[in-house]
Design a protein around this motif. Sequence first.
Motif, PDB file in Angstrom:
ATOM      1  N   VAL A 217       0.854  -1.194   0.000  1.00 38.04           N
ATOM      2  CA  VAL A 217       0.000   0.000   0.000  1.00 38.04           C
ATOM      3  C   VAL A 217       0.889   1.242   0.000  1.00 38.04           C
ATOM      4  O   VAL A 217       1.826   1.342   0.797  1.00 38.04           O
ATOM      5  CB  VAL A 217      -0.927   0.018   1.233  1.00 38.04           C
ATOM      6  CG1 VAL A 217      -1.790   1.286   1.230  1.00 38.04           C
ATOM      7  CG2 VAL A 217      -1.795  -1.225   1.249  1.00 38.04           C
ATOM      8  N   ARG A 218       0.616   2.173  -0.898  1.00 43.34           N
ATOM      9  CA  ARG A 218       1.419   3.386  -0.973  1.00 43.34           C
ATOM     10  C   ARG A 218       1.182   4.279   0.237  1.00 43.34           C
ATOM     11  O   ARG A 218       0.060   4.399   0.726  1.00 43.34           O
ATOM     12  CB  ARG A 218       1.092   4.154  -2.246  1.00 43.34           C
ATOM     13  CG  ARG A 218       1.664   3.534  -3.512  1.00 43.34           C
ATOM     14  CD  ARG A 218       1.440   4.455  -4.691  1.00 43.34           C
ATOM     15  NE  ARG A 218       1.932   3.855  -5.929  1.00 43.34           N
ATOM     16  CZ  ARG A 218       1.855   4.438  -7.119  1.00 43.34           C
ATOM     17  NH1 ARG A 218       1.293   5.623  -7.221  1.00 43.34           N
ATOM     18  NH2 ARG A 218       2.315   3.828  -8.195  1.00 43.34           N
ATOM     19  N   TYR A 219       2.247   4.932   0.663  1.00 45.51           N
ATOM     20  CA  TYR A 219       2.140   5.859   1.790  1.00 45.51           C
ATOM     21  C   TYR A 219       1.535   7.193   1.359  1.00 45.51           C
ATOM     22  O   TYR A 219       0.747   7.792   2.095  1.00 45.51           O
ATOM     23  CB  TYR A 219       3.520   6.123   2.397  1.00 45.51           C
ATOM     24  CG  TYR A 219       4.090   4.972   3.196  1.00 45.51           C
ATOM     25  CD1 TYR A 219       3.696   4.749   4.508  1.00 45.51           C
ATOM     26  CD2 TYR A 219       5.024   4.106   2.640  1.00 45.51           C
ATOM     27  CE1 TYR A 219       4.225   3.705   5.262  1.00 45.51           C
ATOM     28  CE2 TYR A 219       5.567   3.056   3.378  1.00 45.51           C
ATOM     29  CZ  TYR A 219       5.156   2.862   4.684  1.00 45.51           C
ATOM     30  OH  TYR A 219       5.683   1.819   5.423  1.00 45.51           O
ATOM     31  N   LEU A 220       1.916   7.689   0.178  1.00 48.50           N
ATOM     32  CA  LEU A 220       1.548   9.030  -0.246  1.00 48.50           C
ATOM     33  C   LEU A 220       0.620   8.998  -1.450  1.00 48.50           C
ATOM     34  O   LEU A 220       0.585   8.019  -2.207  1.00 48.50           O
ATOM     35  CB  LEU A 220       2.798   9.835  -0.603  1.00 48.50           C
ATOM     36  CG  LEU A 220       3.823  10.056   0.515  1.00 48.50           C
ATOM     37  CD1 LEU A 220       5.041  10.781  -0.032  1.00 48.50           C
ATOM     38  CD2 LEU A 220       3.222  10.836   1.667  1.00 48.50           C
ATOM     39  N   SER A 221      -0.090  10.098  -1.623  1.00 46.59           N
ATOM     40  CA  SER A 221      -0.922  10.293  -2.810  1.00 46.59           C
ATOM     41  C   SER A 221      -0.577  11.649  -3.413  1.00 46.59           C
ATOM     42  O   SER A 221       0.157  12.449  -2.819  1.00 46.59           O
ATOM     43  CB  SER A 221      -2.405  10.246  -2.448  1.00 46.59           C
ATOM     44  OG  SER A 221      -2.730  11.328  -1.595  1.00 46.59           O
ATOM     45  N   THR A 222      -1.113  11.924  -4.591  1.00 52.43           N
ATOM     46  CA  THR A 222      -0.862  13.218  -5.228  1.00 52.43           C
ATOM     47  C   THR A 222      -1.360  14.369  -4.356  1.00 52.43           C
ATOM     48  O   THR A 222      -0.748  15.443  -4.315  1.00 52.43           O
ATOM     49  CB  THR A 222      -1.553  13.257  -6.598  1.00 52.43           C
ATOM     50  OG1 THR A 222      -1.077  12.171  -7.404  1.00 52.43           O
ATOM     51  CG2 THR A 222      -1.277  14.577  -7.312  1.00 52.43           C
ATOM     52  N   MET A 223      -2.448  14.144  -3.627  1.00 56.39           N
ATOM     53  CA  MET A 223      -3.002  15.200  -2.779  1.00 56.39           C
ATOM     54  C   MET A 223      -2.023  15.604  -1.674  1.00 56.39           C
ATOM     55  O   MET A 223      -1.983  16.766  -1.257  1.00 56.39           O
ATOM     56  CB  MET A 223      -4.329  14.731  -2.165  1.00 56.39           C
ATOM     57  CG  MET A 223      -5.072  15.819  -1.398  1.00 56.39           C
ATOM     58  SD  MET A 223      -5.350  17.324  -2.375  1.00 56.39           S
ATOM     59  CE  MET A 223      -6.379  16.675  -3.688  1.00 56.39           C
TER      60      MET A 223
END
Length: 821
Positions: free
Chosen positions: A783-789
């Motif tokens: 699961v990714r830690y960061l998103s574009t937001m």
Amino acid sequence: MKFSHSIQFNSVPDWADHYLAYSNLKKLIYQIERDIVASSITAANDTEVISSITEQSPLLDAKSRANAIFIPALDKELAKINVFYLNKEKEFLEEVEILISDYAAFENLEDNVSIHSNAFNISRSYQSGEGSLPRKKSSSSQPKRRSTSDAAVSFMSSDDDEAENQFSQPTGGSRLSTEVDFLDNRLSFLWTPSSLEDQKIRLKKRTIELFVWLSELKSFSSLNYTGFSKILKKYDKITNSRLKSSYLNNVVNESYPFRHPTRQRLEDKISKVQEIYANLCTNANMDIAIRELKTHLREFIVWERNTIWRDIIGLERKAHAVGIKAPVTVDHSLEATSKISTPFGMLSVSSTFWRNVIILLICVGVFVFLLDASFFKREEQRYCFAILIFSSLLWSTEVIPLFVTSLAVPLLVVCLRVLRDDQNNRLGAKDAARQIFQTMFSPVIMLLLGGFAIAGALSKYHIAKMMATFVLSKAGTKPRFVLLANMFVATFASMWISNVAAPVLCLSLIQPILRPLPPNSNFGRCLILGIALASNVGGMASPISSPQNIIAIGIMERSPPTWIQWFFIAIPLCIIIDLLIWLLLLWNYEPTKNSSIIHPIRSSKDPWTGTQIFVIIVTVITILLWCIEKRLESFFGDMGVIAILPLVLFFGSGILTKEDFNNFLWTVIILAMGGIALGRAVQSSGLLHTIAKSIQAMVGDLHPWHVLVIFSTLVLVVTTFISHTVGALIILPIVFEIGVKLSDPHPNLLVMGSVLMCSSAMGLPISGFPNMNAIMMEDEMGVRYLSTMDFIKTGVPASILALVTIVTVGYGIMSLPLIGY
């Protein structure tokens, strides 16, 4: 190479499911750390401060519960390996016994061929009256014939069986003559030289095959034992346990595949197979036999695992080449594809291909249009403007690799003859080629190579990692201070090993902190984002920390800043911007409200080696020489010459190898060379002077500070969407020329402010390599830690804060008389 790759690299593909599930066990360890160890420390935190916990009952209980989960998983894997090994060993040992028996029969046949041939000659003589054979003698020879005939049965094919049935039915005559006829016919059928050679070839093939599989079984045992040792070591390190020694000695070593008698039995069978091969093929020469068998083993393994090896080696080489883990690739099979009929067959192309073709055609169309446009009076300026716009479009859209565009620049510059001499006459192709190539390989390129050599040595011998872990080990366990310490370490590391490798190093160091955190932890996102943004800021910290800084020095070649001047300007700005981003992260994510426990990072206990000390000494001396280069200009001539020092010492001493040299970021070097070539063309053609004069008319008599604000804002917007280096290539030459044309000339001030702003553009995931690396970070569950937001919420305000800092504090520092900008 990681052991999880190594076990896949060395395993037998057909046995893949029966090896130790190393990756699964590693994930289990991380899950144990997160769910048990961290929760126990959290429970203990309710009664006392974490820093006072040593070896008390909550932690001991956590270890017991961790063992209760992990040991059964190990036992299950060990049982799986035992069952598979027992089955394979039984199968292979039976084959060895059959091979021994068949070889003995073959040897017996071969030894007795001449005896039987003599017996048949005597029998024929007796039948024809040429001699006499005593009755007693013939009867005594009969069992021998029968035993030899019986031994031959095991080597007979189906055709041989039919022949035996045919010859076993006597048609008449005495018993002796009938038997002689039978054996005479059988030997004429079986014991021809070609038949014996066929049997020998079959035995040789069986021997080689059996040697290969026995060697694979031996490797299976060895590889799994290494896997148990490594996974137990990792478990002990993460959970602070001491399970490895007891489990290896009391459980693994007592299991059947890993016992000494088991291994010795396998070695004996391998030796027996080698002996048979030697007798068959090398006249009993064991050394030659072993060498040939090992060659066959290598050939078999390469043939069997060629695809696996090629894929894994390719990923590892790509990862090592830039010091990062293998990138996540896009599955192009999911894209819409279409087929095109060609004279060479059907060609499948994806939608991305068509998009790139359309963009490339548009760029070419713009280029052709600008070649005939009448924006400029002189033809060389018109052609140079077309090259500038064409290159900018290709760099911005990346429809072809960036370095390929850079390679196209000198081609277009020479062929279109845009260069002029000192008398403003257009140069011919030969003179233009000589001049452009001399310009491309400038001292700036040597400075870039020297920076790569220093970065390579510091990374290869773990010097940067040891220094970083020492600093981070002092950060404690409070979230705000851990975040700040990691940000400063990322900025400092970016000064020396570039802001490409620094975030990779720092993100790998914080894995012990990230693993125990609960899913969607605010602190995890905050920490990764902080390292990415601080690495971007570190790109402005030294002349070798990013390619755009090298480009700026090349543009300011008439009076480039010294290293001391660069540090005096950049380091205070880096510290201020890091602190502002730190406060912004604390305000956005509030990591102190999270009750998660942070595991302190342990500093490396390894002693410093002589090689590491030598690398540090050479690095320090090189940096000091760069700092005082102006005083040594009569001796060295340029910073590029000083950059040769680490190249000669590191590669000449063997500290760095040919492979390290090949792994330099040559695409970045070519990109910089293309930018230098374009800058030379724009300047030589007079285009830069014309453009700067036009912009000067628009800005009028604005103060240099106002011009700095305008161009810093322009740089921020452009480099947020395209590469920082590409933005510097396009904008910095224009900024320098405008600075020269101002009523109060400050070209270096404007270029310095603009290039610092290039590194501060960090509003999107695509704004620089640190951001790209950070958004790809995943936890152990994928699961990714960061998103574009996250980048929009923090990166955009951080960029604005950096802009304000550079045009205020930065302008003030650069305006000091000490700097002279």
